[in-house]
Design a protein around this motif. Structure first.
Motif, PDB file in Angstrom:
ATOM      1  N   ASN A 150       0.842  -1.187   0.000  1.00  0.00           N
ATOM      2  CA  ASN A 150       0.000   0.000   0.000  1.00  0.00           C
ATOM      3  C   ASN A 150       0.880   1.240   0.000  1.00  0.00           C
ATOM      4  OD1 ASN A 150      -1.879   1.960   0.324  1.00  0.00           O
ATOM      5  ND2 ASN A 150      -2.777   1.158   2.207  1.00  0.00           N
ATOM      6  N   SER A 151       0.871   1.992  -1.115  1.00  0.00           N
ATOM      7  CA  SER A 151       1.767   3.128  -1.230  1.00  0.00           C
ATOM      8  C   SER A 151       1.436   4.221  -0.225  1.00  0.00           C
ATOM      9  CB  SER A 151       1.705   3.703  -2.649  1.00  0.00           C
ATOM     10  OG  SER A 151       0.408   4.200  -2.926  1.00  0.00           O
ATOM     11  N   THR A 152       0.212   4.256   0.312  1.00  0.00           N
ATOM     12  CA  THR A 152      -0.145   5.294   1.280  1.00  0.00           C
ATOM     13  C   THR A 152       0.597   5.096   2.593  1.00  0.00           C
ATOM     14  OG1 THR A 152      -2.048   4.007   2.055  1.00  0.00           O
ATOM     15  CG2 THR A 152      -2.433   5.577   0.275  1.00  0.00           C
ATOM     16  N   ASP A 153       1.134   3.897   2.833  1.00  0.00           N
ATOM     17  CA  ASP A 153       1.885   3.643   4.048  1.00  0.00           C
ATOM     18  C   ASP A 153       3.365   3.984   3.885  1.00  0.00           C
ATOM     19  OD1 ASP A 153      -0.378   2.741   5.319  1.00  0.00           O
ATOM     20  OD2 ASP A 153      -0.063   0.662   4.714  1.00  0.00           O
ATOM     21  N   ARG A 154       3.753   4.357   2.688  1.00  0.00           N
ATOM     22  CA  ARG A 154       5.163   4.600   2.407  1.00  0.00           C
ATOM     23  C   ARG A 154       5.485   6.078   2.558  1.00  0.00           C
ATOM     24  NH1 ARG A 154       9.557   1.120   2.233  1.00  0.00           N
ATOM     25  NH2 ARG A 154      11.205   2.086   1.009  1.00  0.00           N
ATOM     26  N   ILE A 155       6.529   6.376   3.285  1.00  0.00           N
ATOM     27  CA  ILE A 155       6.945   7.757   3.513  1.00  0.00           C
ATOM     28  C   ILE A 155       8.016   8.139   2.494  1.00  0.00           C
ATOM     29  CG2 ILE A 155       8.181   9.273   5.122  1.00  0.00           C
ATOM     30  CD1 ILE A 155       6.820   7.802   7.395  1.00  0.00           C
ATOM     31  N   ALA A 156       7.933   9.351   2.011  1.00  0.00           N
ATOM     32  CA  ALA A 156       8.975   9.909   1.152  1.00  0.00           C
ATOM     33  C   ALA A 156       9.660  11.046   1.907  1.00  0.00           C
ATOM     34  CB  ALA A 156       8.384  10.426  -0.154  1.00  0.00           C
ATOM     35  N   VAL A 157      10.978  11.048   1.871  1.00  0.00           N
ATOM     36  CA  VAL A 157      11.755  12.069   2.586  1.00  0.00           C
ATOM     37  C   VAL A 157      12.606  12.824   1.571  1.00  0.00           C
ATOM     38  CG1 VAL A 157      13.361  12.532   4.462  1.00  0.00           C
ATOM     39  CG2 VAL A 157      11.876  10.525   4.569  1.00  0.00           C
ATOM     40  N   PHE A 158      12.424  14.117   1.507  1.00  0.00           N
ATOM     41  CA  PHE A 158      13.187  14.954   0.585  1.00  0.00           C
ATOM     42  C   PHE A 158      14.247  15.716   1.366  1.00  0.00           C
ATOM     43  CE2 PHE A 158       9.206  14.153  -1.529  1.00  0.00           C
ATOM     44  CZ  PHE A 158       9.578  13.956  -2.851  1.00  0.00           C
ATOM     45  N   VAL A 178      10.727   2.750  10.504  1.00  0.00           N
ATOM     46  CA  VAL A 178       9.756   2.781   9.408  1.00  0.00           C
ATOM     47  C   VAL A 178      10.508   2.753   8.085  1.00  0.00           C
ATOM     48  CG1 VAL A 178       8.080   4.083  10.757  1.00  0.00           C
ATOM     49  CG2 VAL A 178       9.720   5.305   9.315  1.00  0.00           C
ATOM     50  N   GLY A 179       9.862   2.228   7.057  1.00  0.00           N
ATOM     51  CA  GLY A 179      10.452   2.241   5.729  1.00  0.00           C
ATOM     52  C   GLY A 179      10.197   3.577   5.056  1.00  0.00           C
ATOM     53  N   PHE A 180      11.128   4.032   4.254  1.00  0.00           N
ATOM     54  CA  PHE A 180      10.924   5.296   3.560  1.00  0.00           C
ATOM     55  C   PHE A 180      11.800   5.361   2.310  1.00  0.00           C
ATOM     56  CE2 PHE A 180      14.196   6.009   6.779  1.00  0.00           C
ATOM     57  CZ  PHE A 180      15.203   6.650   6.078  1.00  0.00           C
ATOM     58  N   ASP A 181      11.362   6.225   1.396  1.00  0.00           N
ATOM     59  CA  ASP A 181      12.109   6.494   0.168  1.00  0.00           C
ATOM     60  C   ASP A 181      12.744   7.869   0.297  1.00  0.00           C
ATOM     61  OD1 ASP A 181      11.144   4.096  -1.069  1.00  0.00           O
ATOM     62  OD2 ASP A 181       9.242   5.128  -1.411  1.00  0.00           O
ATOM     63  N   ARG A 236       3.710  12.035   3.071  1.00  0.00           N
ATOM     64  CA  ARG A 236       2.982  10.778   2.902  1.00  0.00           C
ATOM     65  C   ARG A 236       1.737  11.057   2.064  1.00  0.00           C
ATOM     66  NH1 ARG A 236       2.673   6.223   6.464  1.00  0.00           N
ATOM     67  NH2 ARG A 236       3.595   7.460   8.150  1.00  0.00           N
ATOM     68  N   GLN A 237       1.338  10.072   1.278  1.00  0.00           N
ATOM     69  CA  GLN A 237       0.143  10.222   0.449  1.00  0.00           C
ATOM     70  C   GLN A 237      -1.094   9.830   1.254  1.00  0.00           C
ATOM     71  OE1 GLN A 237      -0.014   7.802  -3.097  1.00  0.00           O
ATOM     72  NE2 GLN A 237      -0.854   9.486  -4.312  1.00  0.00           N
ATOM     73  N   VAL A 238      -2.019  10.771   1.372  1.00  0.00           N
ATOM     74  CA  VAL A 238      -3.257  10.552   2.121  1.00  0.00           C
ATOM     75  C   VAL A 238      -4.426  10.881   1.199  1.00  0.00           C
ATOM     76  CG1 VAL A 238      -4.620  11.179   4.133  1.00  0.00           C
ATOM     77  CG2 VAL A 238      -2.117  11.140   4.288  1.00  0.00           C
ATOM     78  N   ASN A 239      -5.259   9.872   0.940  1.00  0.00           N
ATOM     79  CA  ASN A 239      -6.418  10.058   0.057  1.00  0.00           C
ATOM     80  C   ASN A 239      -6.019  10.660  -1.290  1.00  0.00           C
ATOM     81  OD1 ASN A 239      -8.188   9.087   2.065  1.00  0.00           O
ATOM     82  ND2 ASN A 239      -8.334  11.140   2.979  1.00  0.00           N
ATOM     83  N   GLY A 240      -4.908  10.165  -1.801  1.00  0.00           N
ATOM     84  CA  GLY A 240      -4.455  10.612  -3.118  1.00  0.00           C
ATOM     85  C   GLY A 240      -3.708  11.922  -3.126  1.00  0.00           C
ATOM     86  N   GLN A 241      -3.533  12.544  -1.967  1.00  0.00           N
ATOM     87  CA  GLN A 241      -2.841  13.822  -1.869  1.00  0.00           C
ATOM     88  C   GLN A 241      -1.593  13.682  -0.996  1.00  0.00           C
ATOM     89  OE1 GLN A 241      -3.766  16.632  -3.524  1.00  0.00           O
ATOM     90  NE2 GLN A 241      -5.448  15.468  -4.465  1.00  0.00           N
ATOM     91  N   TRP A 242      -0.503  14.305  -1.461  1.00  0.00           N
ATOM     92  CA  TRP A 242       0.725  14.263  -0.679  1.00  0.00           C
ATOM     93  C   TRP A 242       0.690  15.347   0.386  1.00  0.00           C
ATOM     94  CZ3 TRP A 242       4.213  10.469  -0.801  1.00  0.00           C
ATOM     95  CH2 TRP A 242       4.170   9.596  -1.885  1.00  0.00           C
ATOM     96  N   GLN A 243       0.998  14.964   1.623  1.00  0.00           N
ATOM     97  CA  GLN A 243       0.949  15.895   2.752  1.00  0.00           C
ATOM     98  C   GLN A 243       2.218  15.766   3.588  1.00  0.00           C
ATOM     99  OE1 GLN A 243      -2.591  15.108   5.029  1.00  0.00           O
ATOM    100  NE2 GLN A 243      -3.981  15.424   3.285  1.00  0.00           N
ATOM    101  N   ARG A 244       2.663  16.895   4.132  1.00  0.00           N
ATOM    102  CA  ARG A 244       3.824  16.871   5.047  1.00  0.00           C
ATOM    103  C   ARG A 244       3.403  16.223   6.349  1.00  0.00           C
ATOM    104  NH1 ARG A 244       7.980  21.246   3.518  1.00  0.00           N
ATOM    105  NH2 ARG A 244       9.035  20.424   5.338  1.00  0.00           N
ATOM    106  N   GLN A 245       4.322  15.510   6.954  1.00  0.00           N
ATOM    107  CA  GLN A 245       4.055  14.845   8.225  1.00  0.00           C
ATOM    108  C   GLN A 245       4.693  15.626   9.372  1.00  0.00           C
ATOM    109  OE1 GLN A 245       2.053  11.767   8.201  1.00  0.00           O
ATOM    110  NE2 GLN A 245       1.741  12.919   6.293  1.00  0.00           N
TER     111      GLN A 245
END
Length: 245
Positions: A150-158, A178-181, A236-245
């Motif tokens: 589930n991609s919504t559980d995946r965190i992206a870190v820039f 946690v796993g992250f990209d 993280r992607q929430v309901n199709g939208q990327w949001q800062r955590q």
């Protein structure tokens, strides 16, 4: 008496004829030793001016960038782009704002070109292989990973190089297990740069090998998300939208 004058005239004429080739040769020798140096200096000056224009900088700013990269900044971060380097070493808030705005403009143009090429590539794929399904690698889209269903559980870190808070943010994520990209902004597709950063940030190489942490070039993704705020950014992607955590 007349014979003597004629003899002297002939002697002077012969002397000049022998000296002239030597003088000419000396002139050519001087030209050959001086001209390349002058030409190299001119070429270097033109190159500096052109590179400064490419980044929207004045020649004095480009000279300062080169000077900064010869010091500690260049040793710790040898691949910093001019705008990031000058921004980090800004001498005033106004100067820092100027370089930040210039960098946003440069990155926006680069993203626009990247997206235009991506559209051209997609169109070419459809023309040449209309019936063949394309394989999208996990690192091509923030949040997608082969290690999670589930991609919504995946965190992206820039993150970006030369950013102390970026390393702290990544270390905190590692502690939470946690796993992250991870995406490096401004890496210019330099694999060595992102690997060196990962070592300095103490990223566990075993987690990189097993895919729970991935290392990726940003390639304009951060700007394409259009999120406010600076780096580091944990999203993280929430309901199709990327949001800062």
């Amino acid at each position: 008496m007349n014979n003597t004058l004629v003899f002297r005239a002939l002697t002077l004429s012969l002397a000049v004829s022998f000296l002239s080739p030597a003088i000419a040769q000396n002139a050519r020798t001087i030209a050959s030793t001086v001209s390349p140096s002058e030409e190299q200096t001119t070429t270097s000056r033109v190159s500096d001016e052109q590179q400064a224009r490419d980044w929207g900088l004045h020649t004095e700013e480009w000279a300062r960038y080169r000077q900064l990269m010869q010091g500690p900044l260049g040793i710790f971060s040898p691949n910093l782009d001019p705008l990031t380097a000058l921004g980090i070493e800004a001498r005033s808030e106004e100067e820092g704002d100027r370089y930040a705005e210039l960098q946003v403009q440069v990155e926006a143009r680069r993203v626009e070109k990247t997206l235009a090429y991506q559209r051209a590539y997609d169109a070419a794929w459809q023309r040449l292989h209309p019936g063949m399904q394309r394989v999208i690698l996990p690192s091509q889209t923030p949040g997608n990973s082969s290690t999670t269903a589930n991609s919504t559980d995946r965190i992206a870190v820039f993150i970006k190089d030369g950013c102390a808070p970026c390393g702290l943010a990544v270390q905190q994520l590692q502690v939470s297990d946690v796993g992250f990209d991870l995406y490096m902004v401004g890496s210019r597709a330099n694999d060595a740069l992102i690997r060196d950063w990962a070592k300095r940030a103490s990223i566990n190489p075993d987690r990189v090998r097993n895919g729970s942490i991935t290392l990726n070039h940003d390639a304009g993704r951060w700007l394409s998300l259009g999120l406010p705020g600076g780096l580091p950014a944990v999203v993280r992607q929430v309901n199709g939208q990327w949001q800062r955590q």
